[in-house]
Scaffold this motif. Structure first.
Motif, PDB file in Angstrom:
ATOM      1  N   GLN A   1       7.114   8.125 -21.625  1.00 26.60           N
ATOM      2  CA  GLN A   1       7.931   8.123 -20.408  1.00 26.60           C
ATOM      3  C   GLN A   1       7.095   7.960 -19.140  1.00 26.60           C
ATOM      4  O   GLN A   1       7.618   7.595 -18.093  1.00 26.60           O
ATOM      5  N   CYS A   2       5.781   8.285 -19.229  1.00 29.85           N
ATOM      6  CA  CYS A   2       4.927   8.245 -18.035  1.00 29.85           C
ATOM      7  C   CYS A   2       3.484   7.971 -18.461  1.00 29.85           C
ATOM      8  O   CYS A   2       2.662   8.886 -18.515  1.00 29.85           O
TER       9      CYS A   2
ATOM     10  N   HIS B   1      12.558  15.436 -25.244  1.00 25.19           N
ATOM     11  CA  HIS B   1      13.051  14.090 -24.905  1.00 25.19           C
ATOM     12  C   HIS B   1      14.206  14.162 -23.899  1.00 25.19           C
ATOM     13  O   HIS B   1      14.248  13.394 -22.934  1.00 25.19           O
TER      14      HIS B   1
ATOM     15  N   LEU C   1       7.814  14.276 -14.296  1.00 29.10           N
ATOM     16  CA  LEU C   1       6.728  13.732 -15.108  1.00 29.10           C
ATOM     17  C   LEU C   1       5.449  13.570 -14.298  1.00 29.10           C
ATOM     18  O   LEU C   1       4.348  13.609 -14.845  1.00 29.10           O
TER      19      LEU C   1
ATOM     20  N   CYS D   1      12.778  14.947 -20.541  1.00 34.14           N
ATOM     21  CA  CYS D   1      12.096  13.758 -19.996  1.00 34.14           C
ATOM     22  C   CYS D   1      13.088  12.772 -19.388  1.00 34.14           C
ATOM     23  O   CYS D   1      12.875  12.257 -18.293  1.00 34.14           O
ATOM     24  N   CYS D   2      14.152  12.527 -20.104  1.00 36.00           N
ATOM     25  CA  CYS D   2      15.139  11.529 -19.662  1.00 36.00           C
ATOM     26  C   CYS D   2      15.950  11.991 -18.455  1.00 36.00           C
ATOM     27  O   CYS D   2      16.407  11.169 -17.671  1.00 36.00           O
TER      28      CYS D   2
ATOM     29  N   THR E   1      12.948  12.670 -14.687  1.00 33.81           N
ATOM     30  CA  THR E   1      11.805  11.753 -14.672  1.00 33.81           C
ATOM     31  C   THR E   1      10.842  12.022 -13.518  1.00 33.81           C
ATOM     32  O   THR E   1       9.653  11.767 -13.651  1.00 33.81           O
TER      33      THR E   1
END
Length: 198
Positions: free
Chosen positions: A118-119, A60, A70, A63-64, A67
């Protein structure tokens, strides 16, 4: 307050730098045949966090803070981080508690959903083997042989329901047949997929 924010950012950058070093090293051990790809611009901290067993919090965090990765496929397999996350079962670790003999087991879910949230458009992308993340996740769930996997597959389907009509690039089977194929076939998973797209 600006000094506090700058200190927090510096601490986070330091943590991400250390994560990058540790996770890329772990990925090199897990994916030895593809070691050269780990040194390219297309391999990121996020790719590493999705490819190796690590806590969901690290996936996580990656991911944040990354970005753009992704949507970047690696150069050898054409895989996005979501493909690697789909190939990875949930994280499980047994941890000693302090100096006592007590141990606790940490069990976390599959990382694919964390990445897909997220994507969502990554669920539509095939890798070099012409596999969607769904096809990879089905194989992973079949290997794990647990009841929780079907709910993860179902959640991934919510992002791209039409993937049920796409054949797996390796077996050339539709998802419900892919789930029922092989020595580790999952009748429950196959039935769930068939019910979603009769």
């Amino acid at each position: 307050i600006d000094n506090v924010d700058a200190a927090k950012r510096q601490l986070l950058d330091s943590l991400l730098e250390r994560m990058q070093l540790l996770l890329v090293t772990a990925a090199a051990r897990k994916l030895p045949s593809n070691e050269s790809m780990l040194n390219t611009h297309s391999w990121s901290l996020l790719h590493s966090a999705c490819a190796v067993p690590c806590p969901l919090a690290l996936v996580h965090l990656a991911c944040c803070n990354d970005t753009k990765s992704l949507r970047i496929p690696d150069v050898h397999m054409g895989r996005l981080p979501l493909h690697y996350a789909a190939a990875r079962p949930g994280y499980r670790a047994t941890i000693s508690v302090g100096v006592s003999r007590e141990v606790r087991t940490m069990v976390e879910s599959y990382p694919a959903i964390v990445v897909a949230l997220q994507c969502k458009e990554a669920t539509r992308v095939v890798d070099a083997n012409h596999q969607l993340p769904l096809h990879i996740l089905i194989d992973t769930v079949k290997q794990e042989n647990n009841n929780h996997g079907a709910s993860v597959v179902s959640k991934l389907l919510s992002f791209y329901a039409d993937s049920l009509e796409r054949r797996d690039g390796k077996t050339l089977l539709y998802p419900f047949l892919q789930a029922a194929h092989g020595s580790n076939a999952s009748v429950n998973l196959s039935f769930m997929l068939l019910r979603k797209n009769p």
